[in-house]
Design an enzyme around this catalytic site. Structure first.
Site, PDB file in Angstrom:
ATOM      1  N   ILE A  49     -23.880  16.202  18.205  1.00 27.17           N
ATOM      2  CA  ILE A  49     -22.679  17.051  18.124  1.00 27.17           C
ATOM      3  C   ILE A  49     -22.583  17.724  16.759  1.00 27.17           C
ATOM      4  CG2 ILE A  49     -20.153  17.031  18.220  1.00 27.17           C
ATOM      5  CD1 ILE A  49     -20.475  14.517  20.115  1.00 27.17           C
ATOM      6  N   SER A  53     -13.378  11.850  16.957  1.00 21.07           N
ATOM      7  CA  SER A  53     -12.931  10.548  17.437  1.00 21.07           C
ATOM      8  C   SER A  53     -13.635  10.235  18.759  1.00 21.07           C
ATOM      9  CB  SER A  53     -11.399  10.578  17.597  1.00 21.07           C
ATOM     10  OG  SER A  53     -10.922   9.339  18.043  1.00 21.07           O
ATOM     11  N   TYR A  73     -15.869  -0.258  17.604  1.00 25.48           N
ATOM     12  CA  TYR A  73     -15.812   1.195  17.817  1.00 25.48           C
ATOM     13  C   TYR A  73     -14.389   1.612  18.210  1.00 25.48           C
ATOM     14  CZ  TYR A  73     -17.501   5.813  19.366  1.00 25.48           C
ATOM     15  OH  TYR A  73     -17.722   7.160  19.514  1.00 25.48           O
ATOM     16  N   LYS A 101     -12.055   3.915  15.695  1.00 25.66           N
ATOM     17  CA  LYS A 101     -11.656   5.263  16.123  1.00 25.66           C
ATOM     18  C   LYS A 101     -10.124   5.361  16.239  1.00 25.66           C
ATOM     19  CE  LYS A 101     -15.671   7.455  16.529  1.00 25.66           C
ATOM     20  NZ  LYS A 101     -16.034   8.540  15.598  1.00 25.66           N
ATOM     21  N   VAL A 119     -21.190  12.958  25.718  1.00 24.16           N
ATOM     22  CA  VAL A 119     -22.126  14.002  25.297  1.00 24.16           C
ATOM     23  C   VAL A 119     -23.548  13.426  25.252  1.00 24.16           C
ATOM     24  CG1 VAL A 119     -22.585  15.782  23.569  1.00 24.16           C
ATOM     25  CG2 VAL A 119     -20.254  14.920  23.863  1.00 24.16           C
TER      26      VAL A 119
HETATM   27  N1  LIG Z   1     -22.041  11.217  22.282  1.00 22.26           N
HETATM   28  C1  LIG Z   1     -20.912  10.873  22.876  1.00 22.26           C
HETATM   29  O1  LIG Z   1     -20.831  10.741  24.102  1.00 22.26           O
HETATM   30  C2  LIG Z   1     -19.673  10.641  22.046  1.00 22.26           C
HETATM   31  C3  LIG Z   1     -18.509  10.277  22.709  1.00 22.26           C
HETATM   32  C4  LIG Z   1     -17.355  10.070  21.970  1.00 22.26           C
HETATM   33  C5  LIG Z   1     -17.369  10.254  20.613  1.00 22.26           C
HETATM   34  N2  LIG Z   1     -18.519  10.607  19.974  1.00 22.26           N
HETATM   35  C6  LIG Z   1     -18.463  10.808  18.517  1.00 22.26           C
HETATM   36  O2  LIG Z   1     -19.110  12.013  18.195  1.00 22.26           O
HETATM   37  C7  LIG Z   1     -19.647  11.934  16.871  1.00 22.26           C
HETATM   38  C8  LIG Z   1     -21.109  12.347  16.886  1.00 22.26           C
HETATM   39  O3  LIG Z   1     -21.813  11.511  17.758  1.00 22.26           O
HETATM   40  P1  LIG Z   1     -23.229  11.876  18.381  1.00 22.26           P
HETATM   41  O4  LIG Z   1     -23.194  11.398  19.771  1.00 22.26           O
HETATM   42  O5  LIG Z   1     -23.589  13.279  18.065  1.00 22.26           O
HETATM   43  O6  LIG Z   1     -24.142  10.838  17.558  1.00 22.26           O
HETATM   44  P2  LIG Z   1     -25.633  10.909  17.039  1.00 22.26           P
HETATM   45  O7  LIG Z   1     -26.468  11.806  17.852  1.00 22.26           O
HETATM   46  O8  LIG Z   1     -26.049   9.484  16.884  1.00 22.26           O
HETATM   47  O9  LIG Z   1     -25.466  11.569  15.585  1.00 22.26           O
HETATM   48  C9  LIG Z   1     -24.773  10.886  14.582  1.00 22.26           C
HETATM   49  C10 LIG Z   1     -24.977  11.607  13.271  1.00 22.26           C
HETATM   50  O10 LIG Z   1     -24.291  10.868  12.250  1.00 22.26           O
HETATM   51  C11 LIG Z   1     -25.198  10.559  11.189  1.00 22.26           C
HETATM   52  N3  LIG Z   1     -24.847   9.291  10.576  1.00 22.26           N
HETATM   53  C12 LIG Z   1     -24.695   8.086  11.188  1.00 22.26           C
HETATM   54  N4  LIG Z   1     -24.445   7.143  10.278  1.00 22.26           N
HETATM   55  C13 LIG Z   1     -24.422   7.761   9.055  1.00 22.26           C
HETATM   56  C14 LIG Z   1     -24.244   7.305   7.729  1.00 22.26           C
HETATM   57  N5  LIG Z   1     -24.064   6.016   7.428  1.00 22.26           N
HETATM   58  N6  LIG Z   1     -24.286   8.213   6.723  1.00 22.26           N
HETATM   59  C15 LIG Z   1     -24.504   9.523   6.986  1.00 22.26           C
HETATM   60  N7  LIG Z   1     -24.680  10.003   8.217  1.00 22.26           N
HETATM   61  C16 LIG Z   1     -24.661   9.118   9.241  1.00 22.26           C
HETATM   62  C17 LIG Z   1     -26.562  10.510  11.890  1.00 22.26           C
HETATM   63  O11 LIG Z   1     -27.649  10.753  11.020  1.00 22.26           O
HETATM   64  P3  LIG Z   1     -28.485   9.623  10.268  1.00 22.26           P
HETATM   65  O12 LIG Z   1     -28.721   8.496  11.231  1.00 22.26           O
HETATM   66  O13 LIG Z   1     -29.712  10.354   9.842  1.00 22.26           O
HETATM   67  O14 LIG Z   1     -27.637   9.234   9.102  1.00 22.26           O
HETATM   68  C18 LIG Z   1     -26.439  11.674  12.859  1.00 22.26           C
HETATM   69  O15 LIG Z   1     -26.731  12.890  12.213  1.00 22.26           O
HETATM   70  C19 LIG Z   1     -19.403  10.494  16.427  1.00 22.26           C
HETATM   71  O16 LIG Z   1     -18.217  10.454  15.669  1.00 22.26           O
HETATM   72  C20 LIG Z   1     -19.196   9.747  17.728  1.00 22.26           C
HETATM   73  O17 LIG Z   1     -18.435   8.581  17.565  1.00 22.26           O
HETATM   74  C21 LIG Z   1     -19.679  10.792  20.667  1.00 22.26           C
END
Ligand SMILES: NC(=O)c1ccc[n+]([C@@H]2O[C@H](COP(=O)([O-])OP(=O)(O)OC[C@H]3O[C@@H](n4cnc5c(N)ncnc54)[C@H](OP(=O)(O)O)[C@@H]3O)[C@@H](O)[C@H]2O)c1
Length: 259
Positions: A19, A145, A161, A165, A194
């Protein structure tokens, strides 16, 4: 995209994939200068290359590798970001879904780490960029969130989690009230289910550990094509970001547009 963020500087955490990457691409298209933060330099460079392929000049995108869980590293990163000027748009998107599993097996240190990444880092980054936003009389803070906050019982064995959140949303609404009338808006965004690495990681976990209910649900959602794309979710977020709402809990399902 119709929204114009020309002349604005956006700091996007978790911009290396998923995202956060899609939000960065959208903000780049909308004219913003981008600061891309995550731990993995190679992924940040991939995002930078994708941004550049869309015609954004090199001077409008920089990468900032940093671990948000590490207070010192985080401080260094935000100082570097601010050294180049004011941050106008802060997208606190990076998060961890860990630790998952039965709560009686969760170590306090792992819970603390989840709070550090999911709550303290967004709050600390906001505090750091806020003076510049207040001075300018304009700023946008978005805290990504999760729908889990609307239904905390819906993710059994995801207690950290759900808890972090919920705290992030409380922080968001409270800060928005504090800042009302300043031109700085603070909102939370629930991005929907997502198709990202975070979802893939959950699907790979041992059902014995995360619970068969959670494991089956995440695998079923994927198999049935129920997940949306990062681009769709990011487009909805950016459409909302263009407005003057503050203190809102935005949800992709009620957003005015999608991609
Ligand atoms: N995907 C879903 O269905 C979903 C649903 C509800 C909410 N969300 C929320 O959407 C947001 C993005 O999620 P996503 O699904 O896109 O996750 P993702 O693909 O795992 O990406 C997470 C990003 O955060 C970075 N990150 C994680 N820990 C970090 C740290 N300690 N320091 C700096 N960067 C860090 C990761 O990079 P590095 O590992 O390289 O640091 C990566 O770029 C999150 O807040 C998640 O809770 C996602």
């Amino acid at each position: 995209m119709a929204t114009d963020f020309a002349g604005k500087t956006a700091l996007i955490t978790g911009a290396g994939r998923g995202i956060g990457r899609a939000v960065a691409l959208g903000l780049g298209d909308a004219g913003a200068r981008l600061i891309l933060l995550a731990r993995t330099t190679a992924q940040l460079e991939e995002t930078r290359a994708l941004v550049r392929e869309r015609g954004v000049p090199a001077g409008r995108v920089s990468v900032l590798p940093a671990d948000l869980a590490d207070e010192e590293d985080r401080g260094r990163a935000v100082a570097a970001a601010l050294a180049a000027g004011r941050v106008d748009i802060l997208v606190n998107n990076a998060a961890t879904v860990e630790p998952l599993g039965p709560t009686d097996g969760i170590k306090a240190g792992d819970l603390r780490l989840a709070f550090e990444v999911n709550v303290i880092a967004p709050a600390a980054l906001t505090a750091a960029v806020l003076p510049g936003m207040l001075e300018a009389g304009w700023g946008r803070v978005v805290n990504v969130s999760s729908g889990i906050v609307a239904n905390p019982a819906g993710m059994v064995r995801g207690n950290a989690y759900a808890t972090t959140k919920a705290a992030l949303e409380a922080h968001t609404v409270n800060l928005a009230a504090e800042l009302r009338g300043t031109g700085v808006t603070v909102n939370a965004y629930r991005p929907g289910g997502v198709d990202t690495a975070m979802q893939a990681w959950i699907r790979r976990q041992d059902p014995e550990h995360i619970g068969s209910g959670l494991h089956e649900r995440f695998n079923r959602n994927y198999a049935e094509g129920a997940l949306i794309t990062p681009e769709y979710s990011a487009a909805a977020l950016l459409a909302l970001l263009a407005g003057d709402d503050t203190g809102a809990i935005w949800d992709v399902s009620t957003a005015p547009v999608g991609a």
